[in-house]
Every structure is written in structure tokens, then in C-alpha cells.
Design a protein around this motif. Structure first.
Motif, PDB file in Angstrom:
ATOM      1  N   ASN A  11       2.215  -5.455  11.257  1.00 51.86           N
ATOM      2  CA  ASN A  11       3.008  -4.662  10.322  1.00 51.86           C
ATOM      3  C   ASN A  11       4.283  -4.133  10.957  1.00 51.86           C
ATOM      4  O   ASN A  11       4.752  -3.066  10.580  1.00 51.86           O
ATOM      5  CB  ASN A  11       2.143  -3.502   9.807  1.00 51.86           C
ATOM      6  N   ILE A 101       4.067   0.354   6.082  1.00 55.89           N
ATOM      7  CA  ILE A 101       3.306  -0.498   5.175  1.00 55.89           C
ATOM      8  C   ILE A 101       3.960  -1.872   5.082  1.00 55.89           C
ATOM      9  O   ILE A 101       5.156  -2.031   5.346  1.00 55.89           O
ATOM     10  CB  ILE A 101       3.173   0.121   3.764  1.00 55.89           C
ATOM     11  N   ARG A 102       3.153  -2.863   4.711  1.00 55.06           N
ATOM     12  CA  ARG A 102       3.618  -4.229   4.529  1.00 55.06           C
ATOM     13  C   ARG A 102       2.762  -4.879   3.456  1.00 55.06           C
ATOM     14  O   ARG A 102       1.569  -4.565   3.341  1.00 55.06           O
ATOM     15  CB  ARG A 102       3.505  -5.008   5.845  1.00 55.06           C
ATOM     16  N   HIS A 103       3.336  -5.779   2.681  1.00 51.55           N
ATOM     17  CA  HIS A 103       2.575  -6.409   1.607  1.00 51.55           C
ATOM     18  C   HIS A 103       1.308  -7.036   2.170  1.00 51.55           C
ATOM     19  O   HIS A 103       1.344  -7.743   3.185  1.00 51.55           O
ATOM     20  CB  HIS A 103       3.428  -7.474   0.910  1.00 51.55           C
ATOM     21  N   ASP A 141       8.337   0.992   4.055  1.00 48.91           N
ATOM     22  CA  ASP A 141       7.941  -0.401   3.833  1.00 48.91           C
ATOM     23  C   ASP A 141       8.733  -1.261   4.800  1.00 48.91           C
ATOM     24  O   ASP A 141       9.972  -1.246   4.799  1.00 48.91           O
ATOM     25  CB  ASP A 141       8.220  -0.808   2.389  1.00 48.91           C
ATOM     26  N   THR A 142       8.041  -2.028   5.625  1.00 54.89           N
ATOM     27  CA  THR A 142       8.734  -2.783   6.661  1.00 54.89           C
ATOM     28  C   THR A 142       9.555  -3.938   6.088  1.00 54.89           C
ATOM     29  O   THR A 142      10.426  -4.463   6.783  1.00 54.89           O
ATOM     30  CB  THR A 142       7.741  -3.310   7.712  1.00 54.89           C
ATOM     31  N   TYR A 219      -1.853  -0.500  -1.266  1.00 52.35           N
ATOM     32  CA  TYR A 219      -0.457  -0.790  -0.930  1.00 52.35           C
ATOM     33  C   TYR A 219       0.475  -0.286  -2.024  1.00 52.35           C
ATOM     34  O   TYR A 219       1.515   0.348  -1.728  1.00 52.35           O
ATOM     35  CB  TYR A 219      -0.269  -2.298  -0.727  1.00 52.35           C
ATOM     36  N   LYS A 223       3.445   2.251  -1.578  1.00 54.25           N
ATOM     37  CA  LYS A 223       4.790   1.764  -1.874  1.00 54.25           C
ATOM     38  C   LYS A 223       5.530   2.712  -2.799  1.00 54.25           C
ATOM     39  O   LYS A 223       6.747   2.920  -2.658  1.00 54.25           O
ATOM     40  CB  LYS A 223       4.696   0.370  -2.504  1.00 54.25           C
ATOM     41  N   ALA A 226       7.351   5.344  -0.803  1.00 55.41           N
ATOM     42  CA  ALA A 226       8.162   4.896   0.329  1.00 55.41           C
ATOM     43  C   ALA A 226       9.607   5.353   0.235  1.00 55.41           C
ATOM     44  O   ALA A 226      10.155   5.531  -0.871  1.00 55.41           O
ATOM     45  CB  ALA A 226       8.110   3.368   0.434  1.00 55.41           C
TER      46      ALA A 226
END
Length: 235
Positions: A11, A101-103, A141-142, A219, A223, A226
Motif C-alpha cells: 500500500n 488506503i489503496r483499492h 488514498d495512495t 475501503y 475513501k 480521505a
């Protein structure tokens, strides 16, 4: 000040540690509870024995290390799922909490390259959402970070109460002195990097639809909290 960056695996958490580690005013720490987590769960992770030999396995001892005030500012890379029930959390009081966070599709695809057997607890979306509910903080969110590293790092620093430093945008190839022993297995790509990679392409197809379905609600909830890219925050 102390920043605690909570994440799941795969991530950009290591790249973020390198980013803050390239600032002259920050000390960084790499997943200090990893050995304690492995010892408590008995999980068979890559390099398990080496990880356990490299760190304290008593969570109280680790908490005391994390609670110590750094000589400079501190940045701790922490995995949310490492904080098992009963592990102390008082060491984190008063810190600035950042949740990366990342999808889930990207996390699952990336994690699967390094480890075949994946459970929801390994990717940590539920644990991270529960931790956010407990400690609050900032969410990044990255994907937005990769789209605009300078802009998003500046927004994160402003929200955290530290000045942005352009040194955060790059770092020397080859790793960081703070890397955990597990870097030999997990950090190959980031060791070749000297900065944040560019925008990611389309979402990958993943074979584990069950993992994707279970992670997406957590997520999506994160999100919604974010930090927004500058072009969205002005609208």
C-alpha cells in the motif's frame, strides 16, 4: 511530534516511510509490532523466524519503544492488523494518525505475487477501519498520492501540522537503514525506486472475488474520509 501511519500491506507504506525518512527532521520506524504479531498468531509468514529473531515479541516491550520520544520528529510505519486484541495502544495517544488506503483489487493482486495463501486478516481492511473508528486521524488514498505526489504530500503535511519538505519526493535507491529484516522478501521494487511511481493503470482482475467483496465496504468507508486532491477540494 510523532506521526503514526497505519496501513495494510502492498500500500505504498514503505515508500511513504522512505519519503519521511529522507527529511532531515524525521526519524522513521518500520513495523515494530511485526514479530509480536507473528509470535502471538503463529502465522507462517515469509522469513518468520528471521522476523521473530530481529524484534521483541512482547507487545508491552514494543509499546514502550514506540512510546519513546524521538530526538527529532518521528514517523512510525505500522500495520493495522498487527494490533491484535489485548495489545497495548496507550503508546499511540497524542500522535497524529495517518491511514494509508489503496483499492483492494490492487492490494490483493500485489500481495498475491509475494504470498500464495491470502486471508482477509492478511490484507487488513477490516482491522484498519476498526482502528480508524478508535483513533481517528487523516486518510490518504495512495492512488491520489501517485497522481500528484507533491500536492498530496503538501496537503498531508499541512493537515498534520508540519511543513512540507521537497526532500520527501525522492530518496536514494537501495533501501533505508530502518528497514526491517523482512525487506529482503517484500521490498524489492521499492529498493529499486528513487521516488513515487506514476499513476496506476486500470484495476487488475483478481481471482479472489471473496476477498474483494469483503474488503470493498471498508475501503469505500475510508475513501469517503480521505484528503481530497486540490482540484477536487476547490469544487
Amino acid at each position: 511530534m510523532k506521526i503514526i501511519a497505519w496501513s495494510g500491506p502492498r500500500n505504498l507504506s514503505t515508500a511513504m516511510m522512505y519519503s519521511f525518512g529522507n527529511r532531515p527532521d524525521f526519524e522513521v520506524m518500520d513495523e515494530p509490532f511485526y514479530a509480536a504479531y507473528l509470535a502471538a498468531t503463529g502465522l507462517d509468514h515469509p522469513m518468520r523466524d528471521a522476523v521473530i529473531a530481529s524484534q521483541p515479541t512482547d507487545p508491552e516491550e514494543v509499546a514502550a519503544i514506540c512510546a519513546a520520544e524521538p530526538a527529532r520528529h518521528g514517523y512510525q510505519k505500522q500495520m493495522a492488523h498487527h494490533m491484535l486484541p489485548g495489545f497495548p495502544m496507550d503508546w499511540a495517544e497524542g500522535a497524529v494518525h495517518v491511514h494509508l488506503i489503496r483499492h483492494p483489487a490492487r492490494v490483493i493482486a500485489s500481495y498475491g505475487v509475494k504470498r500464495d495463501d491470502i486471508a482477509e486478516a492478511d490484507i487488513g481492511f477490516a482491522a484498519q477501519a476498526a482502528l480508524y473508528d478508535r483513533v481517528g486521524g487523516l486518510v490518504l488514498d495512495t492512488a491520489d498520492l501517485r497522481d500528484d505526489p507533491a500536492g498530496m504530500l503538501a496537503r498531508l503535511c499541512a493537515a498534520a501540522g508540519v511543513p512540507f519538505d521537497p526532500a520527501m519526493l525522492s530518496w536514494p535507491a537501495g533501501g533505508h537503514v530502518a528497514d526491517g529484516v523482512w525487506a529482503a522478501h517484500w521490498y524489492n521494487a521499492v529498493h529499486r525506486s528513487t521516488g513515487f511511481a506514476g499513476p496506476e493503470g486500470p484495476l487488475p482482475d483478481v481471482a479472489r472475488d471473496d476477498l474483494l467483496r469483503s474488503a470493498m465496504p471498508f475501503y469505500n468507508a475510508m475513501k469517503a474520509r480521505a484528503l481530497q486532491p486540490s482540484d477536487q477540494s476547490a469544487s
